[in-house]
Write a protein that holds these residues in place. Structure first.
Motif, PDB file in Angstrom:
ATOM      1  N   ILE A  98       0.856  -1.188   0.000  1.00  0.00           N
ATOM      2  CA  ILE A  98       0.000   0.000   0.000  1.00  0.00           C
ATOM      3  C   ILE A  98       0.892   1.238   0.000  1.00  0.00           C
ATOM      4  N   ASP A  99       0.707   2.026  -1.053  1.00  0.00           N
ATOM      5  CA  ASP A  99       1.513   3.214  -1.306  1.00  0.00           C
ATOM      6  C   ASP A  99       0.621   4.391  -0.933  1.00  0.00           C
ATOM      7  N   PHE A 100       0.920   5.035   0.186  1.00  0.00           N
ATOM      8  CA  PHE A 100       0.058   6.144   0.604  1.00  0.00           C
ATOM      9  C   PHE A 100       0.840   7.217   1.330  1.00  0.00           C
ATOM     10  N   SER A 101       0.173   8.335   1.512  1.00  0.00           N
ATOM     11  CA  SER A 101       0.726   9.536   2.138  1.00  0.00           C
ATOM     12  C   SER A 101       1.690  10.235   1.172  1.00  0.00           C
ATOM     13  N   ALA A 102       2.917   9.751   1.067  1.00  0.00           N
ATOM     14  CA  ALA A 102       3.868  10.203   0.046  1.00  0.00           C
ATOM     15  C   ALA A 102       3.942  11.705  -0.182  1.00  0.00           C
ATOM     16  N   PRO A 103       4.203  12.474   0.856  1.00  0.00           N
ATOM     17  CA  PRO A 103       4.378  13.906   0.642  1.00  0.00           C
ATOM     18  C   PRO A 103       5.697  14.186  -0.056  1.00  0.00           C
ATOM     19  N   ASN A 104       5.901  15.443  -0.428  1.00  0.00           N
ATOM     20  CA  ASN A 104       7.125  15.809  -1.141  1.00  0.00           C
ATOM     21  C   ASN A 104       8.062  16.564  -0.214  1.00  0.00           C
ATOM     22  N   VAL A 105       9.305  16.227  -0.263  1.00  0.00           N
ATOM     23  CA  VAL A 105      10.286  16.861   0.607  1.00  0.00           C
ATOM     24  C   VAL A 105      10.402  18.343   0.270  1.00  0.00           C
TER      25      VAL A 105
ATOM     26  N   GLY B 138      -4.281  17.260   0.795  1.00  0.00           N
ATOM     27  CA  GLY B 138      -4.356  16.092  -0.094  1.00  0.00           C
ATOM     28  C   GLY B 138      -3.618  14.920   0.522  1.00  0.00           C
ATOM     29  N   HIS B 139      -2.470  15.215   1.117  1.00  0.00           N
ATOM     30  CA  HIS B 139      -1.715  14.148   1.768  1.00  0.00           C
ATOM     31  C   HIS B 139      -2.440  13.652   3.007  1.00  0.00           C
ATOM     32  N   LEU B 140      -3.223  14.525   3.592  1.00  0.00           N
ATOM     33  CA  LEU B 140      -4.027  14.124   4.750  1.00  0.00           C
ATOM     34  C   LEU B 140      -5.029  13.034   4.342  1.00  0.00           C
TER      35      LEU B 140
ATOM     36  N   ASN C 145       5.971   4.467   2.147  1.00  0.00           N
ATOM     37  CA  ASN C 145       5.818   5.908   1.972  1.00  0.00           C
ATOM     38  C   ASN C 145       6.747   6.365   0.839  1.00  0.00           C
ATOM     39  N   HIS C 146       6.169   6.491  -0.347  1.00  0.00           N
ATOM     40  CA  HIS C 146       6.923   6.812  -1.560  1.00  0.00           C
ATOM     41  C   HIS C 146       7.116   8.334  -1.630  1.00  0.00           C
ATOM     42  N   ILE C 147       7.885   8.868  -0.708  1.00  0.00           N
ATOM     43  CA  ILE C 147       7.976  10.329  -0.633  1.00  0.00           C
ATOM     44  C   ILE C 147       8.672  10.919  -1.862  1.00  0.00           C
TER      45      ILE C 147
ATOM     46  N   ASN D 133      11.480  10.999 -15.443  1.00  0.00           N
ATOM     47  CA  ASN D 133      10.251  11.570 -14.896  1.00  0.00           C
ATOM     48  C   ASN D 133       9.696  10.781 -13.713  1.00  0.00           C
ATOM     49  N   TYR D 134       8.716  11.406 -13.087  1.00  0.00           N
ATOM     50  CA  TYR D 134       7.871  10.755 -12.077  1.00  0.00           C
ATOM     51  C   TYR D 134       7.403   9.378 -12.578  1.00  0.00           C
ATOM     52  N   ALA D 135       6.987   9.358 -13.858  1.00  0.00           N
ATOM     53  CA  ALA D 135       6.469   8.114 -14.429  1.00  0.00           C
ATOM     54  C   ALA D 135       7.550   7.033 -14.505  1.00  0.00           C
TER      55      ALA D 135
ATOM     56  N   THR E 211      10.126   6.695 -12.625  1.00  0.00           N
ATOM     57  CA  THR E 211      10.333   6.199 -11.263  1.00  0.00           C
ATOM     58  C   THR E 211       9.228   5.219 -10.878  1.00  0.00           C
ATOM     59  N   ASP E 212       8.013   5.552 -11.241  1.00  0.00           N
ATOM     60  CA  ASP E 212       6.912   4.666 -10.874  1.00  0.00           C
ATOM     61  C   ASP E 212       7.001   3.307 -11.581  1.00  0.00           C
ATOM     62  N   ILE E 213       7.514   3.287 -12.802  1.00  0.00           N
ATOM     63  CA  ILE E 213       7.693   1.995 -13.480  1.00  0.00           C
ATOM     64  C   ILE E 213       8.752   1.181 -12.736  1.00  0.00           C
TER      65      ILE E 213
ATOM     66  N   TRP F   4      -1.543  -1.074  -4.152  1.00  0.00           N
ATOM     67  CA  TRP F   4      -2.640  -0.092  -4.066  1.00  0.00           C
ATOM     68  C   TRP F   4      -2.029   1.287  -3.904  1.00  0.00           C
ATOM     69  N   TYR F   5      -2.464   2.215  -4.758  1.00  0.00           N
ATOM     70  CA  TYR F   5      -1.954   3.585  -4.707  1.00  0.00           C
ATOM     71  C   TYR F   5      -3.059   4.502  -4.220  1.00  0.00           C
ATOM     72  N   VAL F   6      -2.865   5.061  -3.042  1.00  0.00           N
ATOM     73  CA  VAL F   6      -3.881   5.971  -2.511  1.00  0.00           C
ATOM     74  C   VAL F   6      -3.446   7.391  -2.841  1.00  0.00           C
TER      75      VAL F   6
ATOM     76  N   ARG G 193      -6.670  13.515  -9.316  1.00  0.00           N
ATOM     77  CA  ARG G 193      -6.090  14.238 -10.454  1.00  0.00           C
ATOM     78  C   ARG G 193      -4.933  13.491 -11.096  1.00  0.00           C
ATOM     79  N   GLN G 194      -4.418  12.481 -10.417  1.00  0.00           N
ATOM     80  CA  GLN G 194      -3.344  11.682 -11.031  1.00  0.00           C
ATOM     81  C   GLN G 194      -3.903  10.443 -11.748  1.00  0.00           C
ATOM     82  N   GLY G 195      -5.208  10.453 -11.979  1.00  0.00           N
ATOM     83  CA  GLY G 195      -5.862   9.305 -12.611  1.00  0.00           C
ATOM     84  C   GLY G 195      -5.228   8.891 -13.934  1.00  0.00           C
TER      85      GLY G 195
END
Ligand code: ARG
Length: 584
Positions: A119-126, A133-135, A159-161, A324-326, A328-330, A346-348, A352-354
Motif C-alpha cells: 500500500i503506497d500512501f501519504s507520500a508527501p514531497n520533501v 491532499g496528503h491528509l 511511503n513513496h515520498i 520523470n515521475y512516471a 520512477t513509478d515503473i 494499491w496507490y492511494v 487528479r493523477q488518474g
C-alpha cells in the motif's frame, strides 16, 4: 460464520433440493436488506436463476422457500417478483452474541486467500508542505492497511515520498543564500518550506534566479558533492519532521522508499522499454505510445483535440536526458514485484493523477507484470465557501496547522462539560478528540466525493462524528465501573426481548459483515457508517433498557450488549486508526 453466510449456506441447500448445482449455486448470494421493514437479509437468487431454469421467478422462490430449512435461524418471506427476505429470529441473534463474546476477532473471519499487498500512501514531497491532499491519502491508506491486515492479508506499507525532483534546485539555491540554521533545527519542515517558497517566488520574478536554480538542480543530478550533501540533509530533516507528525497521528510505514531510491534503476528501465519495443524516441525524448489495442475513448495514451484523437505518450526520458515521475513509478513496480513478490499494489493518491496511473498500469501490464494494480483515488477537501480549502493568505493549508486547529476546537468544545478534571488529562483528551475528529470526518465520507471542512461540526458530540462514537464507548464502559459486584460474562442463556435490544444485537452481529466489505471498493466509510449505526442503536437501547436496575437473564443480556458494543466500537475505531478515551 456470519448470519449472512449461515443463511446463504441454508439457501444453497434449498436450491440444491430444487435441482440446482455447480455454477448455479455459486450465484446464490445473501445480502443485508436495504430496508429493515422487509427483513434483515435478502436474496435475489430466485430471480437470477429462474431464467436459465425456465421457471417463473416467483414460483421458483416459493419452492425454494419451502425446501430451505431455516429453523432456529430466520423466517423466510417472498416479496415482489421473487425476492427472498429473511427475518432473523431473536434467539439466533442471541447465539451470535454468545459466539462473539468468546471470540477476540468479534466475529470477523480471516480471508481464505491471503494476498501480499503493497500500500503506497501519504507520500508527501520533501521541502514542499504536507497538505490536505496528503491528509486524505494518509488517513485512507492507513485505514485500508489496518483493515487488510486484520483480515489476514500480508500488508507492506510504503511511503513513496517525493525526495527527488525539480524543487531541489530551488531549495539548494535558497539554502546556500538564506538558510537559518536555528530555525532549521527547531522546525525543519517549516524552514525548508520557507526556503522553497522564497526561491520559488524570486525565480518567478527574475529569470536570472530561475536559471541559477536550474543550474543547482543540474549540478545535483550530475552528482556535485556539495549539492548532494545539502540534498541529503534536506531529506533527512524532512523525514524527521514527518515522522513526528505520523507519530502523533499513529500512522506508521514498513518502508520509506522515496523516489530517489530508484534513481540507479531508471536508465535500465528506459533501455528495457525500448528493447521490448514499448518505448521509442520522439522529438529527442523517449516515450511510450499506445499499443492501439483499445478504442481511443478508453485508451490512456490518446487524447481528443478538436474532435481528433491524438497521441498522449508517457514520457520516460526527457529530451534533456532527465527522467520523470512516471519512469520512477515503473521502476517502483519492478521493485515491488522483485523484492516483495507483491500480489497487489494499491496507490492511494489524488484523483487528479488518474491519467498517470492508467498509463502506468497499462505499461506494467505490457511489461508482463501480473500483479493487480489499483488507483484508490479521492476527491478534494473544500472550505465553507465550497471551493478547495485554502488559508486566508490563499495557500494550501498545512497539515500541522490543521491538526493544531482541530485540537483547539476539541478543547473549546469540551469546555464546561467534560468530567475530566486534571489539566494534563484534559489536554491529552483534547489531542485525542481533535485528531480523531479530523480522521473520522475524512473516513466517514465516500473517498471520491468532495467534502466541506467544518471544524465545529467535526468535534461536536452530536452528529456523524468521532466524539459521538467515543462518547458511546465511554457510556458502555461507565456501566461496568458502576457495577457493585464482579461479573463474568458468558454467552449462555441470553434473552433478547425489547425491539431496542434486538436491534442492537442485530447491529453487533453485522460487524463480521461490515469489516470485509471495506475492501470490496476500498471504502472505509462503510465501516464508519456501520459504527455510527451501531452507536445510534446503543443510544436507543440505553434510553429504554435500564441495565443496572434489571435482574437475572435480562440483566446479563444487557451487560453482554454493553460489553460487546464497547469492544466492537473500540476495535472498529482502531481499524480506522482512531483511539478511544476511557473517560470524556
Ligand atoms: N509525491 C506524490 C504527490 O505528492 C504522490 C506519490 C504517490 N505514489 C506514487 N507511487 N506515485 O503528488
Amino acid at each position: 460464520m456470519t448470519l449472512a453466510e449461515q443463511l446463504r449456506e441454508r439457501l444453497r441447500a434449498g436450491f440444491t433440493a430444487c435441482g440446482f448445482d455447480g455454477e448455479a449455486l455459486e450465484k446464490v448470494g445473501v445480502t443485508q436488506a436495504a430496508d429493515l421493514r422487509f427483513g434483515d437479509y435478502q436474496s435475489n437468487a430466485a430471480m437470477v436463476l429462474a431464467k436459465g431454469a425456465k421457471q417463473n421467478p416467483r414460483a421458483l422462490a416459493e419452492s425454494v422457500s419451502e425446501a430451505t430449512d431455516v429453523a432456529g435461524l430466520a423466517k423466510i418471506e417472498i416479496a415482489g417478483p421473487g425476492f427472498l427476505n429473511f427475518r432473523v429470529k431473536p434467539e439466533a441473534f442471541a447465539l451470535r452474541l454468545g459466539d462473539m463474546l468468546g471470540d477476540d476477532r468479534l466475529g470477523v473471519a480471516k480471508v481464505s486467500q491471503a494476498l501480499r499487498i503493497v500500500i503506497d500512501f501519504s507520500a508527501p514531497n520533501v521541502a514542499k508542505p504536507m497538505h490536505v491532499g496528503h491528509l486524505r491519502s494518509t488517513f485512507i491508506g492507513d485505514a485500508l492497511a489496518r483493515v487488510a491486515r486484520f483480515l489476514g492479508h500480508e500488508v507492506i506499507t510504503d511511503n513513496h515520498i517525493g525526495d527527488w525532483g525539480t524543487q531541489f534546485g530551488m531549495v539548494i539555491w535558497a539554502w546556500k543564500k538564506e538558510l537559518n540554521r536555528t530555525a532549521l533545527e527547531g522546525d525543519p519542515l517549516t524552514e525548508l518550506l520557507r526556503l522553497y517558497r522564497l526561491a520559488s517566488s524570486q525565480s518567478k520574478e527574475e529569470d536570472a534566479i530561475r536559471e541559477e536554480c536550474r543550474q543547482e538542480l543540474v549540478a545535483l543530478q550530475q552528482g556535485n558533492a556539495e549539492n548532494l550533501e545539502i540534498w541529503k540533509e534536506c531529506v533527512r530533516l524532512s523525514q524527521e519532521g514527518l515522522r513526528a507528525i505520523y507519530e502523533r497521528l499513529n500512522v506508521s510505514f514498513d518502508h520509506w522508499l522515496g523516489e530517489s531510491s530508484y534513481n540507479e534503476r531508471l536508465a535500465d528501465v528506459v533501455e528495457s522499454l525500448e528493447e521490448a519495443g514499448l518505448a521509442r524516441e520522439s522529438d529527442g525524448a523517449v516515450c511510450v505510445f499506445s499499443d492501439e489495442s483499445l478504442a481511443p475513448k478508453i485508451d490512456p495514451f490518446k487524447i481528443q483535440k478538436e474532435g481528433e484523437w491524438e497521441d498522449k505518450p508517457m514520457i520516460v526520458r526527457k529530451s534533456d536526458g532527465g527522467f520523470n515521475y512516471a519512469t520512477t513509478d515503473i521502476a517502483t513496480i519492478d521493485y515491488r514485484v522483485e523484492e516483495f513478490a507483491a500480489d497487489c499494489a494499491w496507490y492511494v493518491v489524488d484523483h487528479r493523477q488518474g491519467d498517470h496511473f492508467k498509463q502506468l498500469f497499462s505499461v506494467a501490464q505490457r511489461r508482463g507484470h501480473k500483479l493487480a494494480l489499483e488507483h484508490i483515488s479521492f476527491g478534494t477537501i473544500l472550505g465553507k465557501n465550497g471551493k478547495p480549502l485554502k488559508t486566508r493568505e490563499g495557500d494550501l493549508p498545512l497539515l500541522s496547522d490543521l491538526l493544531r486547529d482541530a485540537v483547539q476546537a476539541a478543547r473549546e468544545s469540551s469546555e464546561g462539560r467534560t468530567r475530566v478534571e486534571d489539566e494534563e488529562q484534559r489536554e491529552l483528551l483534547a489531542e485525542t478528540i481533535g485528531l480523531s475528529a479530523i480522521k473520522f470526518m475524512e473516513l466517514s465520507h465516500h473517498r471520491t466525493s468532495d467534502y466541506i471542512y467544518d471544524l465545529e461540526k467535526m468535534v461536536a458530540m452530536e452528529g456523524d462524528t468521532a466524539p459521538y462514537l467515543q462518547n458511546a464507548y465511554v457510556r458502555c464502559r461507565t456501566i461496568f465501573s458502576k457495577l457493585a459486584e464482579e461479573v463474568f460474562l458468558d454467552g449462555d442463556g441470553l434473552v433478547l426481548e425489547g425491539d431496542e435490544e434486538i436491534h442492537l444485537a442485530r447491529m453487533l452481529s453485522r460487524f463480521g459483515e461490515s469489516v470485509p466489505a471495506v475492501l470490496d471498493e476500498f471504502r472505509a466509510n462503510l465501516l464508519a457508517s456501520y459504527l455510527l449505526d451501531l452507536a445510534r442503536a446503543y443510544h436507543s437501547f440505553y434510553h429504554v433498557s435500564p441495565v443496572l436496575k434489571s435482574e437475572g437473564a435480562v440483566r446479563k443480556t444487557r451487560l453482554v450488549l454493553c460489553e460487546l458494543t464497547a469492544r466492537v466500537l473500540r476495535k472498529g475505531l482502531e481499524l480506522l486508526g482512531i483511539d478511544v478515551p476511557e473517560r470524556m
